[in-house]
Motif scaffolding. Structure first.
Motif, PDB file in Angstrom:
ATOM      1  N   LEU A 348       0.832  -1.206   0.000  1.00  0.00           N
ATOM      2  CA  LEU A 348       0.000   0.000   0.000  1.00  0.00           C
ATOM      3  C   LEU A 348       0.864   1.253   0.000  1.00  0.00           C
ATOM      4  CD1 LEU A 348      -2.753  -0.967   2.623  1.00  0.00           C
ATOM      5  CD2 LEU A 348      -2.984  -0.904   0.141  1.00  0.00           C
ATOM      6  N   ALA A 349       1.937   1.233   0.800  1.00  0.00           N
ATOM      7  CA  ALA A 349       2.826   2.386   0.835  1.00  0.00           C
ATOM      8  C   ALA A 349       3.528   2.577  -0.504  1.00  0.00           C
ATOM      9  CB  ALA A 349       3.854   2.211   1.959  1.00  0.00           C
ATOM     10  N   MET A 350       3.897   1.483  -1.158  1.00  0.00           N
ATOM     11  CA  MET A 350       4.519   1.576  -2.477  1.00  0.00           C
ATOM     12  C   MET A 350       3.526   2.115  -3.503  1.00  0.00           C
ATOM     13  SD  MET A 350       7.202   1.176  -4.383  1.00  0.00           S
ATOM     14  CE  MET A 350       8.368   0.095  -3.538  1.00  0.00           C
ATOM     15  N   GLN A 351       2.302   1.631  -3.462  1.00  0.00           N
ATOM     16  CA  GLN A 351       1.291   2.123  -4.407  1.00  0.00           C
ATOM     17  C   GLN A 351       1.000   3.600  -4.168  1.00  0.00           C
ATOM     18  OE1 GLN A 351      -2.218  -0.317  -4.693  1.00  0.00           O
ATOM     19  NE2 GLN A 351      -1.082  -2.075  -5.498  1.00  0.00           N
ATOM     20  N   ALA A 352       0.971   4.018  -2.893  1.00  0.00           N
ATOM     21  CA  ALA A 352       0.742   5.434  -2.592  1.00  0.00           C
ATOM     22  C   ALA A 352       1.893   6.288  -3.103  1.00  0.00           C
ATOM     23  CB  ALA A 352       0.569   5.624  -1.097  1.00  0.00           C
ATOM     24  N   ALA A 353       3.115   5.759  -3.029  1.00  0.00           N
ATOM     25  CA  ALA A 353       4.290   6.525  -3.464  1.00  0.00           C
ATOM     26  C   ALA A 353       4.383   6.616  -4.975  1.00  0.00           C
ATOM     27  CB  ALA A 353       5.558   5.881  -2.899  1.00  0.00           C
ATOM     28  N   THR A 354       3.886   5.597  -5.679  1.00  0.00           N
ATOM     29  CA  THR A 354       4.048   5.534  -7.138  1.00  0.00           C
ATOM     30  C   THR A 354       2.776   5.900  -7.900  1.00  0.00           C
ATOM     31  OG1 THR A 354       3.508   3.169  -7.132  1.00  0.00           O
ATOM     32  CG2 THR A 354       5.837   3.779  -6.924  1.00  0.00           C
ATOM     33  N   GLY A 355       1.670   6.057  -7.190  1.00  0.00           N
ATOM     34  CA  GLY A 355       0.410   6.419  -7.846  1.00  0.00           C
ATOM     35  C   GLY A 355      -0.338   5.240  -8.434  1.00  0.00           C
ATOM     36  N   ASN A 356       0.172   4.021  -8.254  1.00  0.00           N
ATOM     37  CA  ASN A 356      -0.470   2.812  -8.783  1.00  0.00           C
ATOM     38  C   ASN A 356      -1.420   2.262  -7.717  1.00  0.00           C
ATOM     39  OD1 ASN A 356      -1.129   0.467 -10.157  1.00  0.00           O
ATOM     40  ND2 ASN A 356       0.766  -0.576  -9.588  1.00  0.00           N
ATOM     41  N   LYS A 357      -2.520   2.954  -7.465  1.00  0.00           N
ATOM     42  CA  LYS A 357      -3.392   2.668  -6.317  1.00  0.00           C
ATOM     43  C   LYS A 357      -4.518   1.722  -6.709  1.00  0.00           C
ATOM     44  CE  LYS A 357      -2.300   7.239  -4.429  1.00  0.00           C
ATOM     45  NZ  LYS A 357      -2.842   8.537  -3.955  1.00  0.00           N
ATOM     46  N   ARG A 358      -4.188   0.431  -6.808  1.00  0.00           N
ATOM     47  CA  ARG A 358      -5.193  -0.540  -7.243  1.00  0.00           C
ATOM     48  C   ARG A 358      -5.898  -1.234  -6.083  1.00  0.00           C
ATOM     49  NH1 ARG A 358      -2.381  -4.344 -11.546  1.00  0.00           N
ATOM     50  NH2 ARG A 358      -0.748  -4.467  -9.947  1.00  0.00           N
ATOM     51  N   ILE A 359      -5.351  -1.145  -4.893  1.00  0.00           N
ATOM     52  CA  ILE A 359      -6.006  -1.710  -3.707  1.00  0.00           C
ATOM     53  C   ILE A 359      -6.828  -0.601  -3.071  1.00  0.00           C
ATOM     54  CG2 ILE A 359      -5.662  -2.830  -1.469  1.00  0.00           C
ATOM     55  CD1 ILE A 359      -2.958  -3.819  -2.524  1.00  0.00           C
ATOM     56  N   LYS A 360      -8.161  -0.795  -3.016  1.00  0.00           N
ATOM     57  CA  LYS A 360      -9.069   0.279  -2.616  1.00  0.00           C
ATOM     58  C   LYS A 360      -9.527   0.198  -1.166  1.00  0.00           C
ATOM     59  CE  LYS A 360      -8.904   2.465  -6.437  1.00  0.00           C
ATOM     60  NZ  LYS A 360      -8.184   3.764  -6.464  1.00  0.00           N
ATOM     61  N   SER A 361      -9.358  -0.952  -0.534  1.00  0.00           N
ATOM     62  CA  SER A 361      -9.579  -1.052   0.915  1.00  0.00           C
ATOM     63  C   SER A 361      -8.746  -2.220   1.410  1.00  0.00           C
ATOM     64  CB  SER A 361     -11.055  -1.243   1.262  1.00  0.00           C
ATOM     65  OG  SER A 361     -11.485  -2.567   0.989  1.00  0.00           O
ATOM     66  N   ALA A 362      -8.328  -2.132   2.669  1.00  0.00           N
ATOM     67  CA  ALA A 362      -7.436  -3.165   3.217  1.00  0.00           C
ATOM     68  C   ALA A 362      -7.936  -3.633   4.575  1.00  0.00           C
ATOM     69  CB  ALA A 362      -6.015  -2.638   3.333  1.00  0.00           C
ATOM     70  N   THR A 363      -7.862  -4.943   4.769  1.00  0.00           N
ATOM     71  CA  THR A 363      -8.186  -5.563   6.049  1.00  0.00           C
ATOM     72  C   THR A 363      -6.916  -6.205   6.590  1.00  0.00           C
ATOM     73  OG1 THR A 363     -10.471  -6.016   5.390  1.00  0.00           O
ATOM     74  CG2 THR A 363      -9.556  -7.346   7.195  1.00  0.00           C
ATOM     75  N   PHE A 364      -6.559  -5.833   7.799  1.00  0.00           N
ATOM     76  CA  PHE A 364      -5.386  -6.417   8.439  1.00  0.00           C
ATOM     77  C   PHE A 364      -5.831  -7.317   9.583  1.00  0.00           C
ATOM     78  CE2 PHE A 364      -3.592  -2.413   6.708  1.00  0.00           C
ATOM     79  CZ  PHE A 364      -2.652  -2.975   5.858  1.00  0.00           C
TER      80      PHE A 364
END
Length: 601
Positions: A348-364
């Motif tokens: 998620l942090a990588m997608q936020a940094a690169t703009g490739n935001k394909r995960i729209k919600s996350a469950t931990f």
């Protein structure tokens, strides 16, 4: 009129015969233990060098002893406390031997089952043995807790090591100091010890020269894909690191947004699919989710260079690509369990940094992103011990599966080690057939590069929480992650403590729904609505002190699963006709649970 329990007289002939058999079985066990280190030309016996782990125990507890010896006055005071406790115990025991009542000096904790047999309390001699052990072990714990001049990591290690030692030395572990074992052995004329020694030899052989204590009956008939991990589906993608399973729908419509599960690679994924009654995966499917799940490879030397970035790119990112081909959807919701959740947070942090935001919600699910309060596993994560692990991994390219399994068992030694030692090798009884413990024993290896990165960046340096983790030349900042997050912790978790998960919630930049479930790392997660054993607590944002949040939280009866699904469905409620594995852009390769999950360590 009262009756006393009497110990049956043994059959001397049977006892003698079993004593002879016991010696034979001991010889077999010893030969199997020595076999891996015996060579044909080994004519001279070399002195055995103590393992580095033992040296670390000696160093750590030695440093505690040095602090006390440096202050003779405090040492004398501590010794006086111990002496006074034993004098009181002697007096209490003398009263009981005279037929008088006397209050106990030390009592076991309510959840301590080691001393549950009645004679630990009714027999003054065994009561004395029990209380002597409790007084001494608690005094030793106090010595560690009150030691001055040592750093907190050393204190933590000393506390952990002391628990291992006191657990091993418990009188409940030995025939001659355990009234239940004495009766059991005399009743069976020692046959229990013969059976136990035979199982000991088998377990040493199964561990290739190291003792691998069985926690479930190996003959119970558990088999992956037959009676565990049986939710229908197909493997629709495979690469060197993972197989991607798509599960068959059981509803006419499904949520339009597909769902990806990222399990830990430290264990196999089917903890979430043990059997139909306890399967979180099957329940998700029944709610109308198109569920995809990663099944990680059980790595060997070929995977030595697969690092954290490899698991992110060839695992999560590639799985999202494949899901897009299979469903036509470019966005997914995702869940990560334990270290799988840590990898998901990194992604998620990588997608936020690169703009490739394909995960729209996350469950931990019981996931740590801040390792400040990571619990007893931090004992294994100082610079010296990590270097030792790295040197061992360098020889083979991976960490043996038994390494992590042993570490997890040591978090609860009385429950997960010594109870089985007594049951198996002293009582001579095969452990119960239990699918959860079958899964627990189905260990996995870890690639050297991946495990080294994880230990150093998470447990040792905590770089992800500080915004200092570098992956693929990109600095990762969780504050840039703005998507909705459901963050589940469990009250009694020894691996991802609830406090650690709570404080990790504040590292994200968006809205986090922190939920606290009952029980521990596994049972708190696998808690189906049909037969819920534990409730859960909600209390809004994870802010302020953890203790205050818990005190103000609202308790809910039953499983957290329906509450979570309402949260998930609210993110993207649109539905489409159910998707059948293999009917989309990806052909079915083989039935679930696939081939990687069947690879043994």
């Amino acid at each position: 009129m009262t009756t006393e329990r009497t110990t049956p007289l043994p059959d001397i002939e049977a006892l003698s015969r079993n004593a002879s058999l016991l010696v034979e079985e001991f010889g077999r066990a010893a030969s199997r233990y020595m076999k891996p280190v015996t060579t044909p030309d080994a004519l001279v016996v070399q002195p055995v060098e103590p393992p580095e782990e033992v040296k670390d125990v000696v160093r750590t507890l030695g440093s505690v002893a040095e602090t006390w010896l440096a202050d003779p006055k405090r040492t004398v005071e501590a010794q006086t406390r111990l002496s006074e406790a034993f004098i009181t115990l002697w007096g209490s025991t003398w009263q009981r031997l005279q037929g008088e009542n006397a209050p106990p000096v030390a009592q076991p904790e309510p959840k301590d089952n080691r001393f549950a047999h009645a004679e630990w309390s009714t027999n003054p001699i065994f009561d004395f043995i029990k209380q002597s052990y409790l007084i001494t072990s608690r005094w030793a714990e106090t010595m560690v807790d009150e030691a001055e001049g040592i750093d907190e990591h050393t204190r933590h290690k000393a506390q952990f090591y002391l628990r291992q030692i006191s657990g091993a030395l418990s009188p409940s572990n030995f025939v001659m100091t355990n009234p239940e074992l004495i009766r059991h052995t005399l009743k069976e004329n020692g046959a229990n010890l013969v059976r136990g020694m035979k199982m000991l030899a088998e377990d040493i052989e199964a561990g290739q020269g190291q003792l691998r204590v069985r926690q479930t009956d190996p003959g119970a008939g558990f088999e992956v894909g037959v009676n565990v991990a049986v939710t229908p589906g197909e493997v629709v993608f495979r690469n060197d690191l993972m197989e991607l399973i798509q599960y068959s729908p059981t509803t006419e419509t499904v949520l339009k947004r597909p769902f990806l599960i990222v399990p830990p690679w430290i264990n196999k994924f089917y903890i979430l699919d043990l059997n139909p009654a306890k399967s979180l995966i099957a329940w998700m499917v029944s709610q109308g989710l198109t569920v995809f799940c990663i099944s990680w490879v059980n790595p060997d030397a070929r995977h030595a260079d697969k690092d954290f970035e490899s698991y992110m790119r060839e695992g999560i990112e590639t799985a999202i690509d494949a899901i897009g081909v299979a469903t036509g959807e470019s966005e997914v919701a995702a869940a990560g369990y334990c270290v799988g959740g840590t990898l998901l947070a990194v992604t998620l942090a990588m997608q936020a940094a690169t703009g490739n935001k394909r995960i729209k919600s996350a469950t931990f699910l019981t996931t740590q992103v801040d390792f400040t309060h990571a619990g007893d596993l931090k004992v294994f994560a100082d610079e010296e011990q990590i270097r030792l692990i790295e040197s061992r991994m360098q020889k083979r390219g991976y960490l043996e599966g038994t390494g992590m399994a042993t570490a997890f068992n040591m978090l609860r030694p009385n429950d997960l080690i010594w109870s089985y030692v007594v049951n198996n090798y002293v009582k001579g009884q095969a452990p119960m057939a239990f699918d959860l413990l079958y899964w627990n024993a189905d260990s996995t290896r870890m690639p050297a590069a991946n495990h080294s990165f994880y230990l150093r960046n998470c447990y040792l340096d905590n770089t992800l929480a500080q915004g200092k983790m570098i992956l693929g030349n990109v600095r990762l900042d969780l504050k840039k992650v703005k998507i909705p997050i459901f963050n589940l912790a469990t009250k009694e978790d020894h691996i991802a403590p609830a406090l650690s998960v709570f404080e990790g919630s504040s590292k994200f930049g968006g809205q986090v729904d922190y939920v606290l479930a009952g029980s521990g790392h596994i049972a708190g997660v696998v808690n189906p609505p049909a037969k819920p054993k534990y409730g859960f607590w909600t209390g809004g944002p994870a802010t302020g002190r953890f203790e205050d949040w818990v005190a103000a939280a609202t308790e809910h009866k039953g499983s957290w699963w329906p509450y979570w699904f309402q949260w998930l469905e609210h993110q993207a409620p649109a539905r489409v006709p159910a998707r059948v594995p293999g009917d989309g852009g990806l052909a079915a390769i083989c039935p679930a649970p696939g081939t990687y999950v069947r690879m043994k360590a």
